[in-house]
Scaffold this motif. Structure first.
Motif, PDB file in Angstrom:
ATOM      1  N   MET A  31       0.741  -1.288  -0.067  1.00 24.90           N
ATOM      2  CA  MET A  31      -0.026  -0.075  -0.121  1.00 24.90           C
ATOM      3  C   MET A  31       0.969   1.422  -0.052  1.00 24.90           C
ATOM      4  O   MET A  31       0.620   2.164  -0.722  1.00 24.90           O
ATOM      5  N   VAL A  32       1.741   1.183   0.800  1.00 21.29           N
ATOM      6  CA  VAL A  32       2.784   2.533   1.008  1.00 21.29           C
ATOM      7  C   VAL A  32       3.455   2.697  -0.435  1.00 21.29           C
ATOM      8  O   VAL A  32       3.723   3.614  -1.126  1.00 21.29           O
ATOM      9  N   LEU A  33       4.059   1.394  -0.852  1.00 19.61           N
ATOM     10  CA  LEU A  33       4.799   1.593  -2.231  1.00 19.61           C
ATOM     11  C   LEU A  33       3.900   2.103  -3.343  1.00 19.61           C
ATOM     12  O   LEU A  33       4.419   2.854  -4.194  1.00 19.61           O
ATOM     13  N   PHE A  34       2.570   1.332  -3.459  1.00 16.27           N
ATOM     14  CA  PHE A  34       1.952   1.939  -4.587  1.00 16.27           C
ATOM     15  C   PHE A  34       1.100   3.330  -4.421  1.00 16.27           C
ATOM     16  O   PHE A  34       1.024   3.996  -5.303  1.00 16.27           O
ATOM     17  N   VAL A  35       1.180   3.700  -3.081  1.00 13.80           N
ATOM     18  CA  VAL A  35       0.694   5.067  -2.969  1.00 13.80           C
ATOM     19  C   VAL A  35       1.585   6.281  -3.400  1.00 13.80           C
ATOM     20  O   VAL A  35       1.429   6.937  -4.158  1.00 13.80           O
ATOM     21  N   MET A  36       2.934   5.638  -3.286  1.00 12.32           N
ATOM     22  CA  MET A  36       4.105   6.577  -3.570  1.00 12.32           C
ATOM     23  C   MET A  36       4.182   6.671  -5.110  1.00 12.32           C
ATOM     24  O   MET A  36       4.498   7.546  -5.751  1.00 12.32           O
ATOM     25  N   LEU A  37       3.923   5.544  -5.587  1.00 10.22           N
ATOM     26  CA  LEU A  37       4.027   5.271  -7.249  1.00 10.22           C
ATOM     27  C   LEU A  37       2.740   5.885  -7.817  1.00 10.22           C
ATOM     28  O   LEU A  37       2.904   6.734  -8.731  1.00 10.22           O
ATOM     29  N   GLY A  38       1.525   5.955  -7.075  1.00 11.75           N
ATOM     30  CA  GLY A  38       0.563   6.763  -7.684  1.00 11.75           C
ATOM     31  C   GLY A  38       0.625   7.996  -7.370  1.00 11.75           C
ATOM     32  O   GLY A  38       0.365   8.845  -8.378  1.00 11.75           O
ATOM     33  N   LEU A  39       1.421   8.622  -6.396  1.00  7.49           N
ATOM     34  CA  LEU A  39       1.649  10.106  -6.461  1.00  7.49           C
ATOM     35  C   LEU A  39       2.581  10.424  -7.454  1.00  7.49           C
ATOM     36  O   LEU A  39       2.258  11.458  -8.142  1.00  7.49           O
ATOM     37  N   ALA A  40       3.603   9.641  -7.727  1.00 11.85           N
ATOM     38  CA  ALA A  40       4.562  10.109  -8.843  1.00 11.85           C
ATOM     39  C   ALA A  40       3.994  10.182 -10.204  1.00 11.85           C
ATOM     40  O   ALA A  40       3.794  11.083 -10.994  1.00 11.85           O
ATOM     41  N   ALA A  41       2.988   9.140 -10.469  1.00 11.09           N
ATOM     42  CA  ALA A  41       2.183   8.981 -11.692  1.00 11.09           C
ATOM     43  C   ALA A  41       1.235  10.327 -11.702  1.00 11.09           C
ATOM     44  O   ALA A  41       1.238  11.045 -12.676  1.00 11.09           O
ATOM     45  N   GLY A  42       0.605  10.620 -10.804  1.00  8.81           N
ATOM     46  CA  GLY A  42      -0.163  11.766 -10.670  1.00  8.81           C
ATOM     47  C   GLY A  42       0.392  13.278 -10.973  1.00  8.81           C
ATOM     48  O   GLY A  42      -0.122  14.074 -11.901  1.00  8.81           O
ATOM     49  N   ILE A  43       1.615  13.233 -10.585  1.00  4.61           N
ATOM     50  CA  ILE A  43       2.569  14.269 -10.548  1.00  4.61           C
ATOM     51  C   ILE A  43       2.882  14.505 -11.909  1.00  4.61           C
ATOM     52  O   ILE A  43       2.869  15.654 -12.672  1.00  4.61           O
ATOM     53  N   LYS A  44       3.379  13.162 -12.473  1.00 10.66           N
ATOM     54  CA  LYS A  44       3.811  13.194 -14.031  1.00 10.66           C
ATOM     55  C   LYS A  44       2.683  13.709 -14.712  1.00 10.66           C
ATOM     56  O   LYS A  44       2.747  14.521 -15.814  1.00 10.66           O
ATOM     57  N   THR A  45       1.352  13.366 -14.765  1.00  7.50           N
ATOM     58  CA  THR A  45       0.375  13.496 -15.480  1.00  7.50           C
ATOM     59  C   THR A  45      -0.027  14.992 -15.324  1.00  7.50           C
ATOM     60  O   THR A  45      -0.404  15.647 -16.259  1.00  7.50           O
TER      61      THR A  45
END
Length: 106
Positions: free
Chosen positions: A69-83
């Motif tokens: 959960m922590v790992l994928f929330v960080m990846l989701g944050l990075a993807a959201g910022i990139k978008t």
């Protein structure tokens, strides 16, 4: 019947008014900016939500601590910022193209 000179003068006045009039009313531009801001917020929240969902699902599936959960929330944050950055670049490119088009027409 109006004089042809008066019609010609009226046409010139209307053309000058059309050139000096703003392309979009200020209220429409503000509304458009609000739409763009909400789009960026939604992109960021969607990235976080999707990352949370995937991470929580993997943690539940494997019975692990909330590491996924922590790992994928960080990846989701990075993807959201990139978008968000990609959307901002699109907006900037569009404004530059509009400015260039307006400068050519002047």
């Amino acid at each position: 019947m109006p004089d042809p000179d008066l019609r010609e003068l009226e046409a010139k006045i209307n053309a000058a008014k059309a050139r000096s009039a703003p392309a979009k009313p200020h209220q429409e531009e503000h509304y458009s900016q609000a739409q763009l801001a909400w789009r960026m917020v939604i992109e960021l929240v969607a990235g976080l939500g999707i990352g949370f969902g995937i991470g929580y699902g993997l943690d539940w599936l494997f019975g692990t601590l909330p590491i996924f959960m922590v790992l994928f929330v960080m990846l989701g944050l990075a993807a959201g910022i990139k978008t968000m950055l990609r959307s901002a670049q699109e907006i900037q490119d569009k404004k530059i193209a509009d400015m260039a088009k307006n400068d050519e027409g002047a």
